[in-house]
Design a protein around this motif. Structure first.
Motif, short mmCIF file in Angstrom:
data_model
loop_
_atom_site.label_atom_id
_atom_site.label_comp_id
_atom_site.label_asym_id
_atom_site.label_seq_id
_atom_site.Cartn_x
_atom_site.Cartn_y
_atom_site.Cartn_z
N PRO A 34 0.79 -1.10 0.05
CA PRO A 34 -0.03 -0.04 0.04
C PRO A 34 0.80 1.28 0.04
O PRO A 34 1.92 1.24 0.69
CB PRO A 34 -0.79 -0.10 1.28
CG PRO A 34 0.12 -0.95 1.97
CD PRO A 34 0.62 -2.03 1.35
N ASN A 253 -7.46 -10.31 6.72
CA ASN A 253 -7.01 -8.86 6.80
C ASN A 253 -7.03 -8.77 8.45
O ASN A 253 -8.01 -9.23 9.38
CB ASN A 253 -8.14 -7.88 6.43
CG ASN A 253 -7.94 -7.88 4.79
OD1 ASN A 253 -7.04 -8.01 4.09
ND2 ASN A 253 -9.07 -7.52 4.31
N TYR A 270 -7.97 2.05 6.07
CA TYR A 270 -8.38 0.93 5.07
C TYR A 270 -9.69 0.72 5.18
O TYR A 270 -10.17 0.27 3.84
CB TYR A 270 -7.58 -0.54 5.44
CG TYR A 270 -7.24 -1.40 4.47
CD1 TYR A 270 -6.31 -1.18 3.23
CD2 TYR A 270 -8.21 -2.79 4.10
CE1 TYR A 270 -6.18 -2.16 2.29
CE2 TYR A 270 -8.05 -3.33 3.06
CZ TYR A 270 -6.90 -3.00 2.18
OH TYR A 270 -6.91 -3.88 1.11
N SER A 273 -11.08 3.26 2.76
CA SER A 273 -10.68 2.79 1.29
C SER A 273 -11.49 1.70 0.60
O SER A 273 -11.93 1.81 -0.59
CB SER A 273 -9.31 2.33 1.43
OG SER A 273 -8.10 3.33 1.58
N GLN A 286 -3.54 5.67 0.59
CA GLN A 286 -4.11 5.37 1.91
C GLN A 286 -3.93 6.29 2.88
O GLN A 286 -2.86 7.00 3.03
CB GLN A 286 -3.37 4.07 2.49
CG GLN A 286 -4.24 3.63 3.63
CD GLN A 286 -3.80 2.31 4.13
OE1 GLN A 286 -2.41 2.30 4.72
NE2 GLN A 286 -4.31 1.15 3.74
N VAL A 341 -3.35 -4.79 7.50
CA VAL A 341 -3.90 -3.69 6.75
C VAL A 341 -3.84 -2.50 7.68
O VAL A 341 -4.62 -1.51 7.35
CB VAL A 341 -5.47 -4.04 6.42
CG1 VAL A 341 -5.29 -4.86 5.20
CG2 VAL A 341 -6.40 -4.33 7.34
N SER A 343 -2.66 1.23 9.06
CA SER A 343 -2.11 2.62 8.43
C SER A 343 -1.16 2.98 9.63
O SER A 343 -0.84 2.34 10.79
CB SER A 343 -3.02 3.30 8.06
OG SER A 343 -2.63 4.49 7.31
#
Length: 375
Positions: A34, A253, A270, A273, A286, A341, A343
């Protein structure tokens, strides 16, 4: 009743498998590489290289990268190139594609790329093959245009067979007007990558079973249909020269932190997104945690957000580990692939994503205490 994609014959419904499932004993990683709002492509690749090294140090089994094109949020466009980089930066972990979208490429081109990888890193290469385009129609057309016209969805089963045969030590022999023409992906192979079929439909489960290949269902993306696909694959599986019995793992995930609150914060970018993706909006780089919190989730999208996160492992190590075990029971496997996933926060090092590294460490510690330790 479904049909066998290689023969068109009916396939009986899959019976429920009631055999005991061993506990989770292996963890792997799926990485889309990502790209955050504070990163360049170079930063994102550097961060994923560090994540692969973390997985290698922890004793994870595999590290796979995806194939997606023309997406501002994803730097994983060319798995073979990335795998060469990641294999060079690690010591023991298997590296592979999750997956190469075969309709975008000529089988010989894929076979040559992965034959080279296997020659350079013998016993460490996985070739995961998918049928989806991994891109929008315009990008797909550009990938397939001109002399490099790729394979089509209609010929997918034959293209899978050809790719595998071309990578084998013996290669394949073409019959051209009564004359034999030997064709190999590499001059003198002594081993071949392990080939997996990937998918999110019953078609892929049936094809993997018919060809006697290892199979992975995209639970992390689809969220539904996993149990049925696995039952179909196991019931219809035909032993082959590649595999004597069904072989699979689950993908989930995951966002894991010391507290549930921090895990939820790190998952929010995420989730936002995925909401954009499912509501037809453009995918952007992201977001950082604080930026996503400032925007939040619109009330009309709350139901979508809940459905998205329902199949994820989000929370403290114990909570996330329980979700992973639940998937392992559904898929009936002892290996689970984690797509981390999580961030990053404002001010983070753009060339690392420590929250993703932490997800791997905490989950490994909860699921396999004492067996996955930094070397």
């Amino acid at each position: 009743m479904s049909t066998d994609p290689t023969t068109g014959t009916p396939v009986d419904p899959a019976p429920v498998d009631s055999t005991p499932v061993p506990p989770v004993s292996a963890l792997s990683v799926l990485d889309l590489i990502p790209v955050r709002t504070d990163q360049t492509s170079a930063d994102a690749i550097a961060a994923s290289t560090r994540l692969a090294q973390t997985a290698d140090e922890l004793g994870f089994r595999r590290y796979w990268v995806a194939e997606h094109h023309n997406m501002p949020a994803v730097a994983s466009t060319t798995p073979p190139v990335l795998l060469a980089l990641l294999a060079s930066a690690t010591q023991q972990i298997r590296v592979g594609s999750g997956g190469v979208m075969l309709p975008n490429h000529a089988p010989l081109a894929v076979a040559e790329q992965f034959a080279v990888l296997e020659a350079a890193f013998p016993g460490r290469i996985d070739l995961g093959i998918g049928r989806a385009p991994g891109s929008d129609p315009v990008t797909s057309h550009m990938l397939r245009s001109g002399a490099a016209q790729g394979s089509s969805v209609d010929t997918f089963p034959d293209d899978v067979r050809d790719t595998i045969e071309l990578m084998s030590p013996g290669g394949m022999v073409l019959d051209l007007r009564g004359r034999s023409y030997p064709l190999r992906a590499t001059p003198h192979a002594t081993s071949a990558p392990e080939t997996w079929l990937l998918g999110s439909s019953m078609y892929s489960a049936q094809l993997a079973a018919a060809l006697g290949l290892p199979y992975v269902f995209a639970h992390h993306f689809a969220g539904q249909g996993t149990r049925e696909a696995m039952q179909t694959y196991r019931a219809a599986f035909r032993p082959s020269e590649h595999l004597a019995e069904p072989k699979t793992f689950g993908i989930i995930n995951a966002v894991v932190a010391e507290t549930a609150e921090e895990a939820e914060r790190r998952a929010l970018p995420y989730i936002r997104s995925m909401i954009r993706l499912r509501t037809g909006q453009g995918l952007e780089p992201q977001e950082l945690v604080e930026d996503a919190e400032r925007e939040g989730i619109a009330p009309e999208h709350a139901g979508i957000a809940q459905a998205i996160r329902g199949s994820w492992a989000i929370g403290t190590p114990d909570v996330a580990a329980a979700k992973v075990r639940e998937l392992a029971e559904m898929v009936r496997t002892d290996e689970i692939m984690i797509s981390p996933v999580s961030s990053a926060y404002v001010g983070s090092d753009p060339r690392r994503v420590e929250t993703r590294e932490e997800t791997l460490r905490l989950l490994a510690g909860a699921l396999l205490p004492g067996s996955l330790l930094p070397r």
